[in-house]
Design an enzyme around this catalytic site. Structure first.
Site, short mmCIF file in Angstrom:
data_model
loop_
_atom_site.label_atom_id
_atom_site.label_comp_id
_atom_site.label_asym_id
_atom_site.label_seq_id
_atom_site.Cartn_x
_atom_site.Cartn_y
_atom_site.Cartn_z
N CYS A 75 10.10 -22.72 70.13
CA CYS A 75 11.48 -22.41 69.75
C CYS A 75 11.95 -23.54 68.85
O CYS A 75 11.95 -24.71 69.25
CB CYS A 75 12.36 -22.35 71.00
SG CYS A 75 14.11 -22.12 70.62
N CYS A 186 12.29 -19.79 62.92
CA CYS A 186 12.66 -19.29 64.24
C CYS A 186 11.46 -18.45 64.66
O CYS A 186 10.96 -17.64 63.85
CB CYS A 186 13.92 -18.42 64.17
SG CYS A 186 14.21 -17.47 65.68
N1 DGL Z 1 12.89 -18.31 68.86
C1 DGL Z 1 14.01 -19.20 68.86
C2 DGL Z 1 13.86 -20.23 67.73
O1 DGL Z 1 12.74 -20.43 67.27
C3 DGL Z 1 15.24 -18.41 68.89
C4 DGL Z 1 16.35 -19.20 69.31
C5 DGL Z 1 17.53 -18.49 69.83
O2 DGL Z 1 17.41 -17.55 70.54
O3 DGL Z 1 18.57 -18.96 69.57
O4 DGL Z 1 14.79 -20.87 67.28
#
Ligand code: DGL
Length: 272
Positions: A75, A186
């Site tokens: 993340c 993301c």
């Molecule tokens: N997959 C997360 C990222 O890489 C998503 C973050 C979120 O849900 O805010 O930032």
């Protein structure tokens, strides 16, 4: 020293982290992997730093109780704060923002866009890491307030995805018509890379940092003599939201069939 037989932990605010599991399974097929996706509290990217840290500590404590030997923070949002929680844990934690910055540095890019959550964009974390090695590289962050949640909601509603991309990436493409490299900053976003390619073919280089994060973890485990060379490669999923959805998405992303998909109590946000 990490125990070779212990699992690798992977965590994300949601299921975007599956894109990192995919690379880990490709590179390290014998390793057991435990995935924790906090879909209930997603998106983290619209929360405050304090709140993200509060949730992150609870996720990491969960993985600690599973005796993981290393953790991939799959993340970007959570990775921007790694210096604030790594000291609290004995196991090594790998940031995907570090991996994405390593990719840009290796390619020696002169300009790069970063498509991410709002928190990641505002953190300036990619800019800082890239500028340590490439001070002249122009870094253009672009936050997307809704895209990760749209993906997490399932169904891959093409119209909603395209609209969100037009309202975010569209600005970046218009402001920098010669920009051709984009970090998918993301972990949910590699799941919509076809939409990006179709709408904005100017981005001929889409960088998914997951492969580099997996490679950095492999190299670390090698150095520590902690690779599991004859394990079964068992994959377990823990989610705070919908088990059936998380199970079906393992297939969609092309992951190994999980040995189990279990609902676990969600971390509690600040003030709740
Ligand atoms: N997959 C997360 C990222 O890489 C998503 C973050 C979120 O849900 O805010 O930032």
């Amino acid at each position: 020293m990490p125990d070779a037989k212990a699992p690798i932990g992977v965590m994300d605010a949601g299921l975007g982290g599956y894109t990192v599991v995919k690379e880990l399974q490709r590179l390290l097929p014998k390793e057991d992997i435990i995935f924790l996706g906090d879909g209930k509290n997603q998106p983290y990217g619209n929360r405050s730093e304090k709140d993200i840290l509060c949730l992150t500590h609870q996720c990491l404590d969960f993985l600690k109780d599973k005796y993981v030997k290393v953790v991939a923070v799959a993340c970007n949002t959570i990775s921007t704060l790694i210096d604030k929680y790594q000291p609290d844990y004995e196991f090594r934690i790998f940031s995907i923002v570090q991996a994405g910055s390593t990719d840009v540095i290796k390619l020696g890019l002169r300009q790069v866009g970063i498509l991410s959550t709002v928190f990641t964009a505002n953190s300036g974390c990619y800019d800082r890491l890239i500028h340590q090695e490439l001070p002249r590289t122009a870094v253009y962050p672009q936050g997307c307030p809704r895209l990760a949640r749209i993906i997490e909601d399932g169904g891959f509603d093409q119209e909603r995805i395209d609209t969100e991309l037009r309202e975010t990436l569209g600005h970046l493409a218009q402001a920098h018509p010669d920009l051709d490299s984009l970090i998918l900053g993301c972990t949910h976003f590699p799941m919509v890379s076809e939409n990006i390619r179709r709408l904005y073919p100017q981005f001929t280089r889409l960088i998914n940092p997951a492969a580099t994060q997996a490679r950095l973890i492999k190299e670390y485990l090698e150095r520590e003599n902690a690779l599991d060379s004859d394990g079964k490669g068992t994959f377990r999923v823990y989610t705070t939201s919908d088990c059936e959805f998380y199970r079906s998405m393992t297939d969609h992303v092309g992951l190994k069939t999980p040995a189990s998909v279990e609902l676990v109590p969600a971390p509690i946000p600040l003030g709740k």
